[in-house]
Design an enzyme around this catalytic site. Structure first.
Site, short mmCIF file in Angstrom:
data_model
loop_
_atom_site.label_atom_id
_atom_site.label_comp_id
_atom_site.label_asym_id
_atom_site.label_seq_id
_atom_site.Cartn_x
_atom_site.Cartn_y
_atom_site.Cartn_z
N CYS A 14 0.84 -1.20 0.00
CA CYS A 14 0.00 0.00 0.00
C CYS A 14 0.87 1.25 0.00
CB CYS A 14 -0.92 0.02 1.22
SG CYS A 14 -0.01 0.06 2.78
N CYS A 17 3.49 1.62 2.68
CA CYS A 17 4.74 0.90 2.42
C CYS A 17 5.67 1.76 1.57
CB CYS A 17 4.48 -0.41 1.69
SG CYS A 17 3.43 -1.57 2.58
N CYS A 82 45.51 -14.22 -19.07
CA CYS A 82 46.31 -14.06 -17.84
C CYS A 82 45.50 -13.33 -16.78
CB CYS A 82 47.61 -13.32 -18.12
SG CYS A 82 47.37 -11.60 -18.59
N CYS A 85 43.91 -9.99 -17.55
CA CYS A 85 42.63 -10.06 -18.28
C CYS A 85 41.47 -10.19 -17.29
CB CYS A 85 42.62 -11.28 -19.21
SG CYS A 85 43.92 -11.29 -20.45
N ASP A 508 27.29 -30.92 17.22
CA ASP A 508 25.97 -31.18 17.77
C ASP A 508 25.89 -32.67 18.06
OD1 ASP A 508 23.13 -30.85 18.31
OD2 ASP A 508 22.81 -31.82 16.38
N ASP A 707 23.09 -30.55 11.90
CA ASP A 707 22.27 -31.19 10.87
C ASP A 707 21.77 -30.22 9.80
OD1 ASP A 707 20.15 -29.83 11.98
OD2 ASP A 707 19.28 -31.57 12.96
N ASP A 711 20.09 -26.53 13.50
CA ASP A 711 21.31 -25.88 13.97
C ASP A 711 21.71 -24.68 13.13
OD1 ASP A 711 21.68 -27.87 15.99
OD2 ASP A 711 22.41 -29.22 14.44
#
Length: 838
Positions: A14, A17, A82, A85, A508, A707, A711
């Site tokens: 709106c 915002c 090289c 470049c 963990d 995992d 975590d």
């Protein structure tokens, strides 16, 4: 100077915002005007680039609660030779309004651009690259990227092969004509006696005829690229070769056409220097192109894993279609020996599938109904059908390829030194060449002009920015490719460096050290309570929990045939326990701290809980209607391979810590079993990041292994985060390294590869720097006063070509890296068990 930028903004709904975004942008120092349009969902900002940056504008948009639209594009760049470049292309891209970041990789010959799509796009990138003097690799209709790059590489190699062949056809006789009379005086004496003194002038014309096709045939590429670089103010390797060989050629041409303008002692020609140097440098470039092709073999193998076709089941019939036309939900049939075309879940049949190229696991995995299969893996002897769940860019293999590409295109911190040197290298070499010419002209005596020419050309030819440009990206490319073969994905090239710099590995517990599938081992009830009834009530409550411990309790109750009730008012208290109403009973289950919060004294069962904790089990208390009823013990078995992994981490010099929400006594028991150095127990899920910060506060660089889902904050807080994957979950945004197999042995393997790669990079950089630091002064003639020794431009050209080949060959040694621990439980060097028959 004011710049204007257009930024896409998501999340606006709106006018309020719009006002919020505008006010936020206008508060940024350096912003002169900001206009936000709700219909186009974009912001137009006028700002002073000396006072602020596009990144600061994006951060302000995020700060006020909206999302700036940022995109990333990658494309092939041709014509780079090289490191100069690389810098030139990067600068051209970064100058574009709306480009936030640009990285160019000489080894992969690709550019990666992070940009604002509302302000710029691919058309501007292509124009910028072409204006800088380079080409953009573009696929034709129906051609995939792998085929395009393979074709471009083959074209480059074929072009260089032809150029070397043509140059050598003229350069070899040129070298013989020039060197034989000098090296073998009897040959010169015979020529003089047979043809008279005019023979030497005639030979000069022969050498001119042989050198000219080399200089302006195969050597034309150095003029084409070198002149563009000089004109743009960023000279590169081509510029050095162009200036050096032109000096030798045109000086010699002047001697042949106008010998009278030179003193007698300066009437030498150096056509062989120009022709042979061009040939040797082209040979070096040809060998370099072959070696660069081998550095990307791991990526080629990943791309080749993608199946071309799929057999889709439609009723009683099977129809073969291109794999990229498979849709989620399609049923696909796989026969023995075929590749699995896309990701899915098996619905019928059984087999063993080789997933080694995706997970690093050497033993084929058993597949039955309900099992997940990954596109690109190879079916063994059985047959099965599966339902497609992920296709195209959503497949595991596509994500792996994207991660590996991203890692190969990024730069570790160690590259920064090389980048700073390369930025000034060629201008400094040109300065040294000019100084060399001046010194020899002043102090060279009668042969000053000859000495000045020979030594200046040698300086220009021997300087090699190529080796510095290739030193890091080739090692990163081969290292990350090798890691992918092992089932270790580095999301960023920087992680290769930060991982081996860590001093503490924080782990963990659940799902990382252990299988994450606990089993109920003990149930002790107080007098007046029935064991089966307590278990029934606790399991009924735990039905609503997703925690692995809860599932273990429910599984045991079901195994005993107990009838479970539907709980009411279920509430989970993270890190404490769960509560709810089961029938007429109020049931609470949790740790001792939860019982203390409820005001219950656990001392009656405290000794039993302590004993269970000492055995490495997790004790939980159960209360029924506000009375302590029982202690429940659950054990989560340690993963196979975890003890070996921790032992190797210790040998690698790491301190190992464990972060867990378990009771302190339980955690210490597991730590004693595994030899873990430090335990941070009773840590709530949201406290894991704080635990990592606590370790960092002691002065350690910390690598955290978790995992990848629960975590995420700890993975983000750590200096380097390693996510234990499952073979199918690779889109883990917070981890720097992903271990596809879910095996902790991948951690020391990743560390070993990280150290090997960094050692390889250091050796490459040492060689690239030492080569130039030592040989440029030699080429300038610093050894002449000591023993009359000067470096021939021909030898300088050979050394320059070999320097890049050395760096590439050293990087390729990483392809032979062997992980210290195998995923099948074996140690390197022991035979692997064979797979079970399908």
């Amino acid at each position: 100077m004011t710049k204007e930028l257009q930024i896409g903004v998501q999340g606006m709904t709106c006018a309020a915002c719009v006002n919020r975004v505008e006010r936020g942008l206008k508060k940024v120092e350096g912003v002169e005007a900001a206009s936000v349009n709700l219909a186009t969902e974009s912001a137009r900002v006028a700002y002073d680039p000396a006072a602020t940056t596009p990144q600061a504008l994006l951060e302000k948009i995020e700060e006020v609660g909206y999302t700036p639209v940022v995109a990333e594009a990658g494309f092939g760049v041709t014509g780079m030779t090289c490191a100069a470049c690389v810098n030139r292309v990067e600068r051209a891209l970064k100058r574009l309004d709306g480009v936030l970041e640009a990285m160019v990789n000489l080894a992969t010959e690709r550019a990666t651009v992070r940009y604002l799509p509302a302000s710029t796009g691919m058309a501007q990138f292509k124009r910028a690259v072409r204006d800088a003097g380079y080409g953009v690799l573009e696929a034709s209709a129906g051609q995939d990227r792998a085929g395009l790059e393979r074709e471009a590489r083959a074209k480059e190699v074929a072009g260089l092969r032809r150029a070397v062949g043509v140059a050598a056809a003229f350069a070899l006789p040129l070298l013989l004509v020039a060197m034989l009379p000098m090296l073998f005086p009897p040959v010169e004496e015979w020529l003089m006696n047979t043809f008279g003194h005019g023979v030497m002038a005639a030979l000069n014309w022969v050498m001119l005829a042989l050198a000219t096709p080399v200089q302006f045939g195969p050597g034309l590429r150095f003029y084409r690229h070198g002149w563009k670089s000089l004109r743009s103010g960023s000279p590169d390797m081509n510029s050095l070769v162009m200036i050096g060989t032109s000096a030798a050629y045109f000086y010699s041409l002047a001697v042949v056409l106008l010998p009278g303008i030179f003193p007698p002692q300066a009437r030498h020609v150096y056509f062989e220097a120009a022709g042979v140097v061009i040939t040797l440098i082209l040979l070096g470039k040809y060998l370099e192109a072959l070696a660069k092709g081998r550095t990307s073999e791991a990526m080629k193998r990943l791309l080749s894993l993608q199946a071309k076709t799929a057999r889709v089941v439609e009723g009683a019939l099977e129809r073969e279609i291109p794999a990229d036309e498979v849709l989620p939900g399609d049923v696909v049939a796989v026969r023995p020996g075929e590749k699995v075309p896309v990701d899915g879940v098996v619905i019928s049949g059984q087999s063993y599938v080789d997933e080694s190229m995706v997970t690093g696991e050497p033993i084929p995995a058993a597949k039955a109904p309900g099992a997940k299969v990954v596109g690109g893996t190879v079916n063994q002897t059985g047959a099965f059908t599966f339902r497609a769940t992920a296709v195209g860019a959503d497949t595991v293999l596509a994500q792996i390829i994207k991660l590996v590409e991203t890692a190969q295109g990024s730069k570790p911190a160690i590259q920064n030194l090389a980048d700073r040197v390369v930025a000034v290298f060629t201008p400094v070499v040109l300065g040294i060449a000019a100084l060399t010419a001046g010194v020899w002209l002043l102090f060279g005596g009668e042969s000053a002009l000859t000495f000045a020419l020979v030594n200046t050309v040698a300086v220009l030819i021997i300087a090699c920015p190529c080796a510095m440009g290739l030193a890091t990206p080739t090692s990163v490319m081969v290292g990350t490719g090798k890691a992918a073969e092992m089932g270790v994905l580095f999301r960023k090239g920087e992680a290769l460096q930060t991982l081996q710099e860590a001093r503490v590995i924080a782990l963990d517990k659940t799902g990382t050290l252990t299988k994450g599938k606990p089993e109920l081992t003990d149930l002790r009830v107080r007098a007046g309570f029935d064991e089966a009834e307590v278990l029934r009530l606790v399991a009924s409550l735990e039905q609503k929990s997703e925690h692995p411990i809860a599932r273990a309790v429910v599984k045991e109750a079901q195994a005993r045939g107990l009838e479970l009730l539907e709980p009411q008012g279920f509430e989970a208290l993270p890190g404490l326990g769960v509560s709810g109403q089961v029938g007429i009973y109020r049931v609470d289950v949790g740790a001792d701290r939860y019982m203390a919060r409820l005001g219950l004294d656990v001392s009656a069962l405290g000794a039993e809980a302590a004993r269970l904790a000492d055995e490495g089990k997790t004790p939980l208390y159960a209360a029924v209607n506000g009375k302590l009823a029982a202690v429940v013990a659950v054990s989560d078995p340690v993963k196979e391979g975890t003890p070996e992994a921790i032992a190797l981490l210790h040998r690698q010099g790491f301190k190992v810590a464990m972060i867990t929400g378990d009771h302190r006594r339980t955690a210490r028991s597991i730590a004693r079993q595994l030899g873990i150095d430090e335990v941070l127990a009773e840590v709530l899920p949201e406290g894991k990041a704080g635990a990592v910060k606590e370790l960092q506060g002691k002065g350690y660089r910390v690598a955290f292994v978790g995992d990848g889902i629960n975590d995420a904050p700890a993975l983000a807080q750590a200096d380097v985060g390693l996510a234990i994957g499952t073979g199918t979950d690779v889109a883990i945004e917070t981890a720097d390294v992903i271990l596809m197999s879910g095996d902790l042995r991948g951690v020391p393997n990743a560390v070993a590869l990280s150290r090997a790669t960094l050692k390889n990079i250091r050796l490459n950089l040492f060689w690239a720097f030492a080569y130039n630091v030592v040989l440029i002064p030699v080429a300038a003639g610093v050894l002449y006063p000591l023993g009359g020794w000067l470096l021939s431009p021909v030898l300088a050209g050979a050394a320059m070509g070999l320097s890049s080949v050395f760096v590439l060959s050293n990087a390729l040694r990483l392809r032979g890296f062997r992980p210290p621990l195998r995923g099948d439980g074996g140690v390197r060097g022991t035979p692997r068990p064979s797979a079970a028959p399908a």
